[in-house]
Structure formats: structure tokens, C-alpha cells
Write a protein that holds these residues in place. Structure first.
Motif, short mmCIF file in Angstrom:
data_model
loop_
_atom_site.label_atom_id
_atom_site.label_comp_id
_atom_site.label_asym_id
_atom_site.label_seq_id
_atom_site.Cartn_x
_atom_site.Cartn_y
_atom_site.Cartn_z
N LEU A 37 1.79 -8.00 -54.92
CA LEU A 37 2.30 -9.37 -55.07
C LEU A 37 2.16 -9.84 -56.52
O LEU A 37 3.05 -10.52 -57.04
CB LEU A 37 1.54 -10.32 -54.13
CG LEU A 37 1.87 -10.18 -52.65
CD1 LEU A 37 0.91 -11.04 -51.82
CD2 LEU A 37 3.31 -10.59 -52.36
N VAL A 94 4.40 -17.21 -49.89
CA VAL A 94 4.70 -15.89 -49.34
C VAL A 94 4.62 -15.99 -47.81
O VAL A 94 3.56 -16.30 -47.27
CB VAL A 94 3.72 -14.82 -49.84
CG1 VAL A 94 4.11 -13.45 -49.29
CG2 VAL A 94 3.68 -14.82 -51.37
N SER A 121 -2.17 -8.86 -44.89
CA SER A 121 -1.19 -9.64 -45.65
C SER A 121 -1.71 -11.04 -45.95
O SER A 121 -1.61 -11.53 -47.08
CB SER A 121 0.13 -9.72 -44.87
OG SER A 121 0.73 -8.45 -44.76
N ILE A 142 -2.42 -12.17 -49.77
CA ILE A 142 -1.74 -13.29 -50.43
C ILE A 142 -2.76 -14.20 -51.10
O ILE A 142 -2.59 -14.64 -52.24
CB ILE A 142 -0.88 -14.08 -49.42
CG1 ILE A 142 0.21 -13.20 -48.84
CG2 ILE A 142 -0.25 -15.30 -50.08
CD1 ILE A 142 0.89 -13.78 -47.61
N PRO A 149 10.11 -19.50 -49.12
CA PRO A 149 9.19 -18.50 -49.69
C PRO A 149 9.91 -17.59 -50.68
O PRO A 149 11.07 -17.25 -50.48
CB PRO A 149 8.72 -17.71 -48.47
CG PRO A 149 9.84 -17.86 -47.49
CD PRO A 149 10.38 -19.24 -47.69
N ILE A 209 8.71 -14.55 -51.37
CA ILE A 209 8.51 -13.20 -50.86
C ILE A 209 8.21 -13.29 -49.37
O ILE A 209 7.60 -14.25 -48.90
CB ILE A 209 7.33 -12.50 -51.58
CG1 ILE A 209 7.56 -12.49 -53.09
CG2 ILE A 209 7.13 -11.09 -51.06
CD1 ILE A 209 6.36 -12.04 -53.88
#
Length: 592
Positions: free
Chosen positions: A79, A89, A102, A106, A137, A139
């Protein structure tokens, strides 16, 4: 590592919570991880995910402390190569280890997670469209299981509106070495920057993004730990959807602290609740879990797994939806013979606007069930009655937080035994709603009027929950939702109360699948009732069920339903977290 001592360092002598400006969830997680490494705990098993996609027995996927930390830093490093600190994200996946990696990744990247779900989740396409359009978002993180559906979801959008999509389980472990501690941007202390954007379910309005800061979440984690009197060694067992506030905060809590975490998907629980019961029974340590009310009733209806032993369960938090006497009693009756202690059940109250938890039982007497006179409730008063409406208490306000019941019109604090709106105050409150200044002011920036209790905060940071409640003998009881209140001929009727009556009026009705709401009439509001038919019932018995429901509602509530409809299973609108969505059901009814 002594978790009790580690948590205690954030409380002063008066029980207040004091956080340093540099502290974030990622910083706390890394501090605890490095302490574990120094203590030789890097290989300690911490996470087990049960995958039932290939077999009914399930395949366990295990991870130790170092493996978890590595995968988190892999995602964070990727990221950091892709976007700047502070970027939003989204996570689009079902419950899985990659979801946890995840979410924490983040945070480790200094960005803001938006917990969502697999786009193939049935019935929630419009909700997901609304959330993505609001959050925007940069990503989207997913995994190999959900990648195809995620790419398909964004395929019809113009190229300029498509976020970058990364399938995180394809990233190599070697990336972890490239992770760098993020540099805070701007003049705001890191503890007061956004930690996550938690979207409301949309059951009562258009989904709104609740901005939870690191201070909000860490404060509530500390409040939960102290107020629930958490015992260690701890093992958390859950199937809660990770896109829901209760699911993701619970998961974040145990993974940040490096505690035992065992989980599966909601679908796998619903297919076979025995799986959850078996996981509660096996393993070591003090077992904790958190579930919505319907799971109590669903679990009580199945056969107990062989050699079931629930004696190690010390904390079973029940929340997310109103807790019913029937569900509690059925669950206890079924599982007390297997070692379950009554005190393990902790009906609690919380909402995303307060990070998670506002109240939970903190006395030896739990769960508390009382019956209240229906006529008194209609007049916003509490009166104990042996044949009254059963209600389950939600305990007491957690440490380092204030709770009051106020008159929604005058904003004055009400005494015990009177029904009003629940207001809360504490460092765990959210910063507001994304892009909704008016709603932020109305919900989070309230000033308490005339006071009864001494020492309450005098600032304008009271959070108005929108929920109706009362305090009786020091116990909090939630009576309904302010905007869902049904008023017919000047009398108040709580939809949960009417739905309880319908649920018990006929075996034709599927448990916890009833929606009661009011529509405008020529002179007074009209009561409408929708009820799903249970799976093993015939449509030819609907007429008799309707008459039984009509008679029960008329007798118990003194109001004639204007319309009663028996519907097929799974046709009443629900939120993304599984709650009955009364306002959506009402809109569909009016447009049909």
C-alpha cells in the motif's frame, strides 16, 4: 506478557483513560508484538480460521504471531508503494485471514480502512453501491476467493472512477522487509486521525460513514477490557461478519493484543450452528464470544455436538439487535446441562457512533430480565408487572464513559424509570459522519439541559443515539428506536414489542422474521405487519396465521393491524448485518 498490566498502564488513579498523542492502533499492535518477540513468543499460535468450503468438517488454517505480523506488513508495504498516508482503502471479501491482515495492514500503512464485504453477498448490491460512491476509496483489497466478483463489480464504472484492486494473498512475504513506519501528516496528533470508516448498515437511512479515530477505538478497547473484567489467557471464538462494527472491533482487539482468535464465516454458522458450539467447547483458556440475539435461538434449536463442554465460556456478549427473553431462556435451558454458566451471558448495548460498546453487565446478577406494564410503557414510564412485557437488561455504562436518558424535546436528564433518548459521552465517540456536517452536529455535538446527576460533562460533545431507553434499579433497558416508534391514536407502540407478540402468535411465523411499522392513514397512523413463513410450513395455513396474529396484537396492544401479510422466507428487507430493516420494508410496502 501480562495483558492486564499492559492495559492498566493507560488508566490513571481515578479510572480515567489517558492516551499519548503518538499512539495509534498500529503503534499499539507493534509495541505488543515486539514485547512478545522479546519474550520468545514469536512462534505462539494465535489465529485459526475454519474453512468449510471443501468439507463439512472444516479445514483449520493456523497462524502464529510472526506469520500474522509478516502478512500485515506485506500488505502495508504494498500500500505504501501505491498511495499516500491517509488514503481510504476498502476491503471487499468474506471472513478470512486475508480480511484481518488487510485491515491491520491498512492501519500499518497509515491509511484508513473501509470494512465491506464480498460483492456477491445477496441482497446488498444497492448498499454497496451507495457506500463505494460515498467513501470513494483509492484502493480496494480483496483475496483470491472474492477477486473475480470484486473486479466484476467495478467493471462497468468509467476508468477514472475505478479504484486500484489488489488481491492480497498473491503478495510475497519478502515485501514485509520494505514496510516503513508511516510519517504522520499535518498538525493533528496521530491518535486523533481516522482509524477506520465504519458504514452504518442502512437499515434506518442511507448508509453513513462513521469516522472512528484511533482515540475512539483504543479508548473503547480499554473500556471493554476493564468493564467486562476480561480474564486471561483468553480465546475469542466468533463468526461475526468482519464488515460489521462488532465483528471488526472484536477481531482488531484480539489481534492487536496477540490473543487467541478462532473464527469462521457467518454463512458457515447459519448452515450449521453446531460448528460454533463445538469451537466454544474445544481448546484451552477463558472462552469469549459475541453474537446477535437470533444466534441464541438458532443454536438452541439444534442438537448439541458430542462431548459438548461449555464450562470454559466466561463471556458471551449478546448485542447488535434487541435481546429477547425467549432467546435467552431457550439458550440457557438447552446448554446449562453442558456446563454453561448463566452469568456468562452478557446482553450489551452499543453502536458504531460509540466505536462499539456503551453498556454491559457489571454486577453478579446477569442476565437481568424484567417485565413492564404495557400501558405504563406507552406513557413513557416503567412499572414492574408480573404479566407485563419482558425486557432484557443491557447492564451498566462502561468505565470512563457517561450515559444519561434525556427528554428528546427539552434535552433535560430524566430520572430512573422514565423513557427517553439515550445520550452518551466519552473519548470513544466517533468524530462524526463523512461529508455530513448537519448530521454530525445533530448526533455528536449536543449539550445536556437540566441535570439530575452531579459531575456530568458540561460541554457540547454528547452523542444522541436515537434509541429510546430507561434505567431501572441501575440497569439499562432499550425500549426501541426513536424514529421507529409507532404512534396510533396518540398511544406509543414499540415495534419490537409488536413483533414479539407476532412471533409468539402462530407457529406459521419464522422466528425473528417480523417487521412492524406504521404508515399514514386518513386520520391516524395504520399498523402494518409483515411476517415470513417458517421453512417447514405450508402456504395454505397463512389465513389462519393472519387471524391468530390479528387477535393477539389486538388483545395485547389495543390496536387493530390495518394489514397483515405472510411472506416467503428471506423476503423481508434486512440490513447488511442481518437486522430487519423496517424503514426499507416500509418503502417496499408503499411502492408495491
Amino acid at each position: 506478557m501480562d495483558i492486564q498490566a499492559a492495559m492498566g498502564r493507560f488508566f490513571d488513579d481515578q479510572g480515567n483513560i489517558a492516551l499519548t498523542g503518538e499512539l495509534t492502533l498500529a503503534a499499539l499492535s507493534e509495541i505488543v508484538f515486539q514485547m512478545d518477540l522479546a519474550a520468545g513468543q514469536g512462534e505462539r499460535h494465535c489465529m485459526r480460521f475454519w474453512d468449510y468450503s471443501q468439507s463439512r468438517e472444516g479445514e483449520p488454517k493456523d497462524y502464529n504471531r510472526t506469520q500474522i505480523n509478516t502478512r500485515v506488513k506485506v500488505i502495508a508495504a504494498r500500500l505504501q508503494q501505491t498511495a499516500q498516508p491517509g488514503a481510504r482503502v476498502a476491503i471487499l471479501a468474506n471472513n478470512s485471514p486475508e480480511y484481518i491482515f488487510s485491515f491491520l495492514g491498512i492501519l500499518y500503512a497509515g491509511m484508513t480502512p473501509v470494512p465491506l464485504y464480498d460483492p456477491t453477498e445477496p441482497g446488498h448490491a444497492h448498499h454497496l453501491e451507495a457506500v463505494i460512491g460515498d467513501a470513494r476509496p483509492e484502493i480496494v483489497l480483496t483475496n483470491s476467493t472474492s477477486a473475480a466478483a470484486t473486479r466484476s463489480f467495478f467493471a462497468t464504472k468509467p476508468g477514472t472512477e475505478r479504484p486500484r484492486i489488489l488481491s492480497v494473498d498473491a503478495l510475497p512475504d519478502s515485501l514485509a522487509a520494505q514496510w516503513q513506519q508511516p510519517t504522520p501528516a499535518g498538525n493533528t496528533d496521530p491518535v486523533d486521525t481516522p482509524a477506520l470508516l465504519q458504514y452504518t448498515s442502512g437499515s434506518t437511512r442511507t448508509p453513513a460513514g462513521v469516522i472512528l479515530t484511533h482515540r475512539s477505538v483504543i479508548t473503547n478497547v480499554l473500556q471493554i477490557f476493564r468493564s467486562a473484567q476480561v480474564m486471561t489467557p483468553l480465546r475469542m471464538v466468533t463468526w461475526l461478519p468482519l464488515h460489521h462494527d462488532m465483528g471488526i472491533i472484536v477481531a482488531a482487539l484480539v489481534n492487536v493484543l496477540g490473543l487467541q482468535f478462532e473464527f469462521m464465516s457467518p454463512r458457515d454458522f447459519i448452515q450449521q450452528p453446531e460448528r460454533w458450539l463445538k469451537q466454544l467447547s474445544e481448546g484451552e483458556g477463558h472462552v469469549y464470544t459475541a453474537i446477535p440475539n437470533f444466534a441464541l435461538e438458532m443454536s438452541a434449536r439444534v442438537d448439541a455436538p458430542e462431548n459438548l463442554d461449555l464450562s470454559k465460556v466466561v463471556g458471551l456478549i449478546v448485542g447488535s439487535e434487541p435481546v429477547t427473553e425467549k432467546a435467552v431462556q431457550n439458550f440457557l435451558e438447552k446448554f446449562e446441562p453442558y456446563g454453561l454458566q448463566r452469568q456468562a451471558l452478557r446482553p450489551s448495548y452499543g453502536l458504531a457512533e460509540a466505536a462499539l460498546l456503551v453498556s454491559t453487565p457489571q454486577t453478579e446478577q446477569r442476565p437481568v430480565i424484567r417485565r413492564f406494564d404495557r400501558e405504563a410503557l406507552a406513557n413513557n414510564q416503567a412499572k414492574i408487572s408480573e404479566d407485563g412485557v419482558p425486557m432484557v437488561g443491557c447492564g451498566q455504562v462502561v468505565n470512563a464513559q457517561h450515559l444519561v436518558i434525556v427528554d428528546p424535546e427539552t434535552k433535560a436528564e430524566l430520572p430512573e424509570g422514565q423513557i427517553g433518548e439515550l445520550w452518551a459521552h466519552g473519548q470513544n465517540m466517533a468524530a462524526g459522519y463523512l461529508g455530513r456536517e448537519a448530521e454530525t452536529q445533530a448526533t455528536f455535538r449536543n449539550t445536556l439541559g437540566e441535570r439530575i446527576t452531579e459531575g456530568l460533562p458540561e460541554d457540547d460533545f454528547w452523542m444522541a443515539s436515537g434509541d429510546l431507553a430507561m434505567i431501572v434499579d441501575g440497569e439499562l433497558f432499550i425500549t426501541g428506536r426513536l424514529k421507529d416508534l409507532i404512534i396510533v391514536a396518540g398511544r406509543n407502540h414499540y415495534p419490537q414489542d409488536v413483533e414479539y407478540t407476532v412471533d409468539h402468535a402462530s407457529e406459521q411465523v419464522r422466528p425473528y422474521a417480523v417487521a412492524a411499522f406504521a404508515i399514514e392513514g386518513d386520520d391516524v397512523e395504520k399498523l402494518i405487519i409483515l411476517a415470513e413463513r417458517d421453512f417447514d410450513r405450508s402456504e395454505q395455513d397463512d389465513a389462519a396465521a393472519i387471524e391468530a396474529i390479528r387477535a393477539a396484537v389486538t388483545q395485547n396492544h389495543g390496536v387493530q393491524p390495518a394489514d397483515i401479510r405472510i411472506m416467503d422466507p428471506d423476503t423481508i428487507a434486512r440490513s447488511s448485518s442481518g437486522k430487519i430493516a423496517r424503514r426499507v420494508a416500509k418503502q417496499r410496502y408503499l411502492s408495491s
